[in-house]
Design an enzyme around this catalytic site. Structure first.
Site, mmCIF file in Angstrom:
data_model
loop_
_atom_site.group_PDB
_atom_site.id
_atom_site.type_symbol
_atom_site.label_atom_id
_atom_site.label_comp_id
_atom_site.label_asym_id
_atom_site.label_seq_id
_atom_site.Cartn_x
_atom_site.Cartn_y
_atom_site.Cartn_z
ATOM 1 N N HIS A 201 -2.758 4.374 -3.204
ATOM 2 C CA HIS A 201 -3.674 4.247 -2.063
ATOM 3 C C HIS A 201 -2.871 4.249 -0.763
ATOM 4 C CE1 HIS A 201 -6.630 2.553 0.705
ATOM 5 N NE2 HIS A 201 -7.541 2.954 -0.151
ATOM 6 N N GLU B 152 -8.424 11.343 0.301
ATOM 7 C CA GLU B 152 -8.836 10.410 1.344
ATOM 8 C C GLU B 152 -8.019 10.668 2.611
ATOM 9 O OE1 GLU B 152 -10.521 6.579 -0.294
ATOM 10 O OE2 GLU B 152 -8.368 6.353 -0.538
ATOM 11 N N GLY C 12 -11.852 3.571 6.648
ATOM 12 C CA GLY C 12 -12.231 2.373 7.398
ATOM 13 C C GLY C 12 -12.460 2.604 8.881
ATOM 14 N N GLY D 274 -14.586 2.107 0.103
ATOM 15 C CA GLY D 274 -14.027 0.817 0.492
ATOM 16 C C GLY D 274 -15.118 -0.087 1.049
ATOM 17 N N GLY D 275 -15.305 -0.033 2.358
ATOM 18 C CA GLY D 275 -16.234 -0.938 3.061
ATOM 19 C C GLY D 275 -17.606 -1.064 2.421
#
Ligand code: PEP
Length: 239
Positions: free
Chosen positions: A89, A161, A167, A219-220
């Site tokens: 990541h 990504e 984010g 994620g979020g």
């Protein structure tokens, strides 16, 4: 109809199992992979046992065992019931200085233990906006060249990504996503590719419809179980 995977990376946040149990009610979400922090993996095994979800970890050691303080091995993940593991990541590269050869080592160990690696790749912002996609293709293919050395590509999932989309609320355009993911499939032979970077309520339908996108790394939005269930249901309807 494609089986669209939603991979939920809780990062270093606590998400109560109950919040997912309540959101999922009596339905199964076999295309949802939940990746809690290491301490909470055991709790989420209960959800996996009821066949509601698939279970993933957020990282693993590149060593098999021994004097590696603070690390978690592939065998430990296997033992607890993890089926997937995120590796490489961008936050691990940025804050923990993970190298591509370490990621390669992790991928090989995971495959030996039958845990599917979810390999993250992605570029920073390029100086010339119109050339961003071109730059992205070159960048991620060179990352994958090293990460996939001596690896059976039929056993891995690649998550593209763009670092600038993680984010930030910025999302790559559909054309950009399509260009990068189809290049990954074409030049590496990897069959299963995800998009990640501010995937959520406002863009999930459009992104899910892109041909070469087989799922999303989230994620979020994964901290909102109701939203994950809503997106999963809607995706099933539209694909
Ligand atoms: C991520 O960290 O992998 C990610 C995609 O985060 P977010 O969805 O919050 O952009």
């Amino acid at each position: 109809m494609k089986n669209f995977l939603l991979v939920c990376n809780f990062k270093m946040n606590v998400v109560e199992t109950k919040s997912y149990v309540d959101a999922m009610k009596n339905e199964e979400y076999a295309n949802v992979i939940l990746c809690p922090n290491f301490c909470d993996l055991k709790e989420f095994v209960k959800l996996k046992k009821s066949n509601k979800i698939l279970l993933g970890a957020q990282n693993v050691s590149e060593f098999e065992s021994g004097a590696h303080t603070g690390e978690i091995s592939v065998a430990m993940l296997k033992n607890i019931g993890a089926q997937f593991c995120i590796v490489g990541h961008s936050e691990r590269k940025q804050f923990n200085f993970e190298t591509l050869s370490q990621t390669n080592q992790k991928v090989k160990l995971l495959i030996e233990s039958n845990i599917s690696p979810i390999i993250c790749v992605g570029e920073e912002l390029y100086s010339v906006e119109e050339k961003q996609a071109e730059f992205a293709v070159r960048f991620v293919l060179s990352e994958l060249n090293e990460i996939l050395k001596d690896v059976d590509v039929s056993k891995v999932i690649v998550a593209y990504e763009p670092v600038w989309a993680i984010g930030t609320g910025k999302v790559a355009s559909n054309e950009h996503i399509e260009t990068v993911l189809s290049a990954i499939k074409k030049y590496t032979g990897v069959e299963f590719t995800l998009y990640g970077g501010s995937f959520g309520e406002n863009n999930f339908e459009d992104i899910a419809k892109i041909d070469c996108v087989d799922g999303a790394l989230i994620g979020g939005a994964s901290l909102k179980p109701e939203l994950i269930c809503k997106m999963q249901k809607r995706i099933k309807e539209i694909l």
